[in-house]
Design a protein around this motif. Sequence first.
Motif, short mmCIF file in Angstrom:
data_model
loop_
_atom_site.label_atom_id
_atom_site.label_comp_id
_atom_site.label_asym_id
_atom_site.label_seq_id
_atom_site.Cartn_x
_atom_site.Cartn_y
_atom_site.Cartn_z
N LEU A 179 0.82 -1.20 0.00
CA LEU A 179 0.00 0.00 0.00
C LEU A 179 0.86 1.26 0.00
O LEU A 179 0.55 2.23 -0.70
CB LEU A 179 -0.92 0.01 1.23
CG LEU A 179 -2.06 -1.01 1.24
CD1 LEU A 179 -2.72 -1.01 2.61
CD2 LEU A 179 -3.07 -0.70 0.15
N LYS A 180 1.92 1.23 0.77
CA LYS A 180 2.73 2.43 0.94
C LYS A 180 3.73 2.64 -0.20
O LYS A 180 3.97 3.78 -0.61
CB LYS A 180 3.48 2.35 2.27
CG LYS A 180 4.25 3.63 2.61
CD LYS A 180 4.85 3.56 4.01
CE LYS A 180 5.57 4.86 4.33
NZ LYS A 180 6.16 4.83 5.70
N GLY A 181 4.29 1.55 -0.73
CA GLY A 181 5.42 1.73 -1.63
C GLY A 181 5.32 1.13 -3.02
O GLY A 181 6.32 1.13 -3.75
N ALA A 182 4.15 0.64 -3.42
CA ALA A 182 4.05 -0.01 -4.73
C ALA A 182 4.47 0.90 -5.87
O ALA A 182 5.11 0.46 -6.83
CB ALA A 182 2.61 -0.50 -4.95
N SER A 183 4.14 2.17 -5.79
CA SER A 183 4.43 3.09 -6.89
C SER A 183 5.92 3.35 -7.06
O SER A 183 6.35 3.87 -8.10
CB SER A 183 3.70 4.42 -6.67
OG SER A 183 4.13 5.04 -5.47
N ARG A 184 6.73 2.97 -6.06
CA ARG A 184 8.19 3.17 -6.17
C ARG A 184 8.92 1.94 -6.71
O ARG A 184 10.13 1.99 -6.94
CB ARG A 184 8.76 3.54 -4.80
CG ARG A 184 8.23 4.86 -4.25
CD ARG A 184 9.05 5.32 -3.05
NE ARG A 184 8.98 4.38 -1.95
CZ ARG A 184 8.09 4.43 -0.98
NH1 ARG A 184 7.16 5.37 -0.99
NH2 ARG A 184 8.08 3.55 -0.01
N LEU A 185 8.20 0.85 -6.90
CA LEU A 185 8.82 -0.38 -7.39
C LEU A 185 8.99 -0.34 -8.91
O LEU A 185 8.18 0.26 -9.62
CB LEU A 185 7.97 -1.59 -7.01
CG LEU A 185 7.77 -1.85 -5.50
CD1 LEU A 185 6.78 -3.00 -5.32
CD2 LEU A 185 9.09 -2.17 -4.83
N ASP A 186 10.05 -1.00 -9.40
CA ASP A 186 10.22 -1.15 -10.85
C ASP A 186 10.16 -2.61 -11.26
O ASP A 186 10.35 -2.96 -12.42
CB ASP A 186 11.53 -0.51 -11.33
CG ASP A 186 12.74 -0.98 -10.54
OD1 ASP A 186 12.64 -2.03 -9.88
OD2 ASP A 186 13.77 -0.30 -10.60
N GLU A 187 9.88 -3.49 -10.28
CA GLU A 187 9.66 -4.91 -10.54
C GLU A 187 8.96 -5.50 -9.31
O GLU A 187 8.84 -4.82 -8.28
CB GLU A 187 10.98 -5.65 -10.79
CG GLU A 187 11.93 -5.62 -9.61
CD GLU A 187 13.20 -6.38 -9.88
OE1 GLU A 187 13.33 -6.95 -10.98
OE2 GLU A 187 14.07 -6.43 -8.99
N ILE A 188 8.49 -6.72 -9.42
CA ILE A 188 7.85 -7.37 -8.27
C ILE A 188 8.93 -8.08 -7.45
O ILE A 188 9.53 -9.05 -7.93
CB ILE A 188 6.78 -8.38 -8.72
CG1 ILE A 188 5.72 -7.68 -9.57
CG2 ILE A 188 6.14 -9.05 -7.50
CD1 ILE A 188 4.64 -8.61 -10.09
N PRO A 189 9.22 -7.61 -6.23
CA PRO A 189 10.26 -8.24 -5.41
C PRO A 189 9.91 -9.69 -5.07
O PRO A 189 8.73 -10.05 -4.98
CB PRO A 189 10.29 -7.37 -4.14
CG PRO A 189 9.63 -6.10 -4.54
CD PRO A 189 8.60 -6.46 -5.56
#
Length: 310
Positions: A179-189
Amino acid sequence: MKFVSPKIDYAFKKIFGSQQSQDILISFLNAIIYGGKKNIQSLTIVNPFNPGQLLSLKDTYLDVKAVLVDGSIVVIEMQVARMTAFNKRVAYNLANTCANQLETEEDCLLLNPAIAVTITDFILFKDTEDVINKFVFQQETKNFKFLEEELQLFFVELPKFKKNLSELDSLSDKWIYFLKGASRLDEIPENLREVSEIEKALNVANKINMTAEELDIVERRGIAMQDERGQITYAEQQGEQRGEQRGEQKGQQKGRAQLIIRQLKKRFGEIPETIISQIEDLSVADLDNLGEDFLDFNNLEDLLSWWPNN
């Protein structure tokens, strides 16, 4: 990969409130309400996500509502910006969700539990560092619970969550991180991919899987959300500045009043309390005038005769 922020109301409804989101919502609710235990096995989403219908509706419609297999009703809300009487609105929504089950008072035996899960992007409870807080009715002094199952409030405060990817060790950690950080990801950890429902949620939030119209809606609603937060921040800053100015003026007024009272006492001895109170109530400008004029006073009578002129 680029992901839209689940904190944007439109994206939140699409991720958690679509007809195909049951498994995502079940996993999320089990994480927040039951600490990761698989207590919820199935549910029905009420008023599921409909892109065309959402274009002209108010933000409050974008809450997600579900009915669990045991009849419990859960309302999930994402609230990004502070608002007046927010706590009262949450309480009203919970009570309203409960009351709307019945047509008459005689049907109260048919009441099912009502649960509100509210996610905030601001800090609500400054007295605790807990990210998730649960509230139920309980006796004030002995703390025994009442209506423990019938009415429940859960709050998730995103700013309090400080863990990074390597520190995520529970299902609730992983969902809150999403919820907090999805928009900062560039791939699925990898550690988020381990939870199939979170992987699915990220695929829903993946911009490449959205239509041009949906991306436009998300962008516009994201801008509106930032504008709203900016307006609230500006209003808070203006209020703080006015408060500081009032505090500074009050401090100046109090300091000058005390100084003049000390000087008057040195010249004329004890000063009646009624006169002291009147001096303390004077404005800064009047105190400045009194500070100059009292040097010409010979006694308290001169002070009393000065008073009506101000």
